[in-house]
Design a protein around this motif. Structure first.
Motif, PDB file in Angstrom:
ATOM      1  N   UNK A 159       0.828  -1.211   0.000  1.00 46.59           N
ATOM      2  CA  UNK A 159       0.000   0.000   0.000  1.00 46.59           C
ATOM      3  C   UNK A 159       0.863   1.263   0.000  1.00 46.59           C
ATOM      4  N   UNK A 160       1.941   1.257   0.787  1.00 45.31           N
ATOM      5  CA  UNK A 160       2.831   2.414   0.840  1.00 45.31           C
ATOM      6  C   UNK A 160       3.559   2.620  -0.484  1.00 45.31           C
ATOM      7  N   UNK A 161       3.974   1.538  -1.124  1.00 41.69           N
ATOM      8  CA  UNK A 161       4.626   1.638  -2.435  1.00 41.69           C
ATOM      9  C   UNK A 161       3.651   2.226  -3.450  1.00 41.69           C
TER      10      UNK A 161
ATOM     11  N   UNK B  81       1.034   4.117  -2.857  1.00 41.84           N
ATOM     12  CA  UNK B  81       0.799   5.522  -2.506  1.00 41.84           C
ATOM     13  C   UNK B  81       1.944   6.394  -3.016  1.00 41.84           C
ATOM     14  N   UNK B  82       3.173   5.941  -2.839  1.00 40.96           N
ATOM     15  CA  UNK B  82       4.335   6.674  -3.327  1.00 40.96           C
ATOM     16  C   UNK B  82       4.332   6.808  -4.834  1.00 40.96           C
ATOM     17  N   UNK B  83       4.014   5.727  -5.535  1.00 38.52           N
ATOM     18  CA  UNK B  83       3.963   5.769  -6.994  1.00 38.52           C
ATOM     19  C   UNK B  83       2.878   6.714  -7.491  1.00 38.52           C
ATOM     20  N   UNK B  84       1.764   6.799  -6.777  1.00 38.44           N
ATOM     21  CA  UNK B  84       0.661   7.665  -7.190  1.00 38.44           C
ATOM     22  C   UNK B  84       1.020   9.147  -7.085  1.00 38.44           C
ATOM     23  N   UNK B  85       1.959   9.492  -6.216  1.00 35.44           N
ATOM     24  CA  UNK B  85       2.324  10.900  -6.038  1.00 35.44           C
ATOM     25  C   UNK B  85       3.490  11.338  -6.915  1.00 35.44           C
ATOM     26  N   UNK B  86       4.105  10.414  -7.620  1.00 40.38           N
ATOM     27  CA  UNK B  86       5.229  10.760  -8.487  1.00 40.38           C
ATOM     28  C   UNK B  86       4.736  11.431  -9.754  1.00 40.38           C
TER      29      UNK B  86
END
Length: 85
Positions: A27-29, A31-36
């Protein structure tokens, strides 16, 4: 990255999360990819335009109990540099 008045390096927006299962890490990965951010380059139509760092620190207490504070027994770092195609 910035250096503060005490010459300590600070990474703006850095977050540290305690996780205990693989699903939370996934989930954290995501979330990080979605903000890039991404953009077009001559080599790649969906080139990353931002750096990403994920570091997993594996911790456990010396005797396996909760009585003693956990210590790091391993680290795994993943680094994706922007435009590194």
């Amino acid at each position: 990255m910035r250096e503060d008045g005490k010459q300590q390096v600070c990474i703006v927006g850095l977050q540290q999360c305690k996780v205990s299962d693989v699903e939370t890490i996934q989930e954290l990965i995501e979330k990080g990819n979605a903000t890039r951010s991404a953009g077009t380059t001559g080599a790649n139509e969906e080139s990353s335009r931002s750096h990403a760092i994920l570091q997993l620190a594996i911790k456990r207490s010396a005797d396996g109990s909760e009585a003693k504070p956990p210590r790091v027994i391993g680290k795994l770092s993943f680094i994706d540099l922007a435009g590194s195609e």
